[in-house]
Design an enzyme around this catalytic site. Structure first.
Site, PDB file in Angstrom:
ATOM      1  N   SER A  10      12.713  77.942  25.066  1.00 22.82           N
ATOM      2  CA  SER A  10      13.375  77.789  23.767  1.00 22.82           C
ATOM      3  C   SER A  10      13.426  79.071  22.946  1.00 22.82           C
ATOM      4  CB  SER A  10      12.701  76.674  22.953  1.00 22.82           C
ATOM      5  OG  SER A  10      11.346  76.999  22.680  1.00 22.82           O
ATOM      6  N   VAL A  61       3.808  71.705  29.915  1.00 19.82           N
ATOM      7  CA  VAL A  61       3.612  72.137  31.313  1.00 19.82           C
ATOM      8  C   VAL A  61       2.171  71.954  31.788  1.00 19.82           C
ATOM      9  CG1 VAL A  61       5.532  73.793  31.318  1.00 19.82           C
ATOM     10  CG2 VAL A  61       3.229  74.579  30.682  1.00 19.82           C
ATOM     11  N   ASN A  89       7.695  80.492  32.800  1.00 25.64           N
ATOM     12  CA  ASN A  89       7.618  81.418  31.679  1.00 25.64           C
ATOM     13  C   ASN A  89       6.680  80.944  30.569  1.00 25.64           C
ATOM     14  OD1 ASN A  89       8.774  83.575  29.759  1.00 25.64           O
ATOM     15  ND2 ASN A  89       9.298  81.666  28.721  1.00 25.64           N
ATOM     16  N   SER A 141       2.082  89.493  33.042  1.00 28.26           N
ATOM     17  CA  SER A 141       1.949  90.415  31.917  1.00 28.26           C
ATOM     18  C   SER A 141       1.228  91.665  32.369  1.00 28.26           C
ATOM     19  CB  SER A 141       1.139  89.740  30.800  1.00 28.26           C
ATOM     20  OG  SER A 141       0.728  90.682  29.832  1.00 28.26           O
ATOM     21  N   TYR A 154      -6.192  85.578  28.412  1.00 30.72           N
ATOM     22  CA  TYR A 154      -4.801  85.802  28.827  1.00 30.72           C
ATOM     23  C   TYR A 154      -4.750  86.670  30.089  1.00 30.72           C
ATOM     24  CZ  TYR A 154       0.228  86.659  27.993  1.00 30.72           C
ATOM     25  OH  TYR A 154       1.610  86.716  28.086  1.00 30.72           O
ATOM     26  N   LYS A 158      -3.131  85.369  33.626  1.00 29.55           N
ATOM     27  CA  LYS A 158      -2.016  86.084  34.250  1.00 29.55           C
ATOM     28  C   LYS A 158      -2.451  86.779  35.546  1.00 29.55           C
ATOM     29  CE  LYS A 158       1.024  84.960  31.130  1.00 29.55           C
ATOM     30  NZ  LYS A 158       2.047  83.940  31.475  1.00 29.55           N
TER      31      LYS A 158
END
Length: 243
Positions: A10, A61, A89, A141, A154, A158
């Site tokens: 979005s 998700v 994503n 990332s 994070y 990733k």
């Protein structure tokens, strides 16, 4: 009808990818969102303006039951639909030093990036294998490649997705399915809006933040027929930021 699904489609990089795929391919775009329906509808409008078509689809998700329920219902309402492209994503950041990190901030970041990849990809993978074609793109990332202080959660999420990309690529390559990771650095989006751009540019050899459209261009190439021999790769798009 052939589809490309973009999770977290979005806003930001997700939105740019939806629009670019609408411009560059004949795929119908399935725009996933979790809560911001207005933003998802804006993305759909942009997709239509770009000459494409699509629809929005709401699910979290990280919630396996919800993913299965919503996608099963969608599949039964669209019996002719074949999802050939998955762009994983969806992701969030909950930055903070590890020593003060609440378990919830660890779990939320890991679950959306990593469980999100599993839940959505696992739902479609058998059909892809049966159809002997697919393109899976995992958005990772620079943090997952080199690690970023203040982003242990994070970076872990990733980094794990990088490993999953390389393993899955080897499992499905014989069936003409490619699996690649795209690792953006500092890209100008809502997510990086709170960052001090002036300060951070000092660490970027290219001397600027990237644009979401530049990331979308790379994803569009990897989705295309031209990228059939590229798989298991982590492609950095970061203006030269390396450890």
């Amino acid at each position: 009808m052939k589809y490309a699904i973009v999770t977290g489609g979005s806003r930001g990089i997700g939105r740019a990818i939806c629009i670019k795929l609408a411009q560059d391919s004949n795929y119908k775009i399935l725009i996933n969102y979790q809560s911001n329906e207005a933003a998802a509808l804006e993305t759909l409008e942009e997709v239509k303006k770009a000459g494409g078509s699509g629809e929005i689809i709401k699910f979290d998700v990280s919630d396996d039951n919800e993913v299965i329920r919503v996608l099963t219902e969608w599949q039964s309402n669209n019996k002719e639909a074949i999802v050939e492209v998955i762009v994983n994503n969806a992701g969030i950041t909950r930055d903070g030093l590890f020593m003060w990190m609440p378990k919830k901030d660890w779990n939320d970041v890991i679950n959306i990036s990593l469980d999100g990849f599993f839940n959505v990809t696992n739902f479609f993978i058998q059909k892809m294998l049966k159809n002997r074609y697919g393109r899976i793109i995992n958005m990772v990332s620079v943090s997952g490649v080199k690690g970023t202080p203040g982003q242990t959660n994070y970076s872990a999420a990733k980094g794990a997705l990088v490993g999953a990309t390389k393993a899955l690529a080897q499992e499905v390559a014989k069936r003409n399915i490619t699996v690649n990771a795209v690792a953006p650095g500092f890209i100008r989006t809502d997510m990086t809006g709170k960052l001090n751009e002036e300060e951070l540019i000092k660490f970027v050899p290219a001397n600027r933040f990237g644009e979401a459209e530049e990331v979308a261009d790379l994803v569009s190439f990897l989705v295309s027929g031209k990228a059939g021999y590229i798989t298991g790769e982590v492609i950095n798009i970061n203006g030269g930021v390396y450890s």
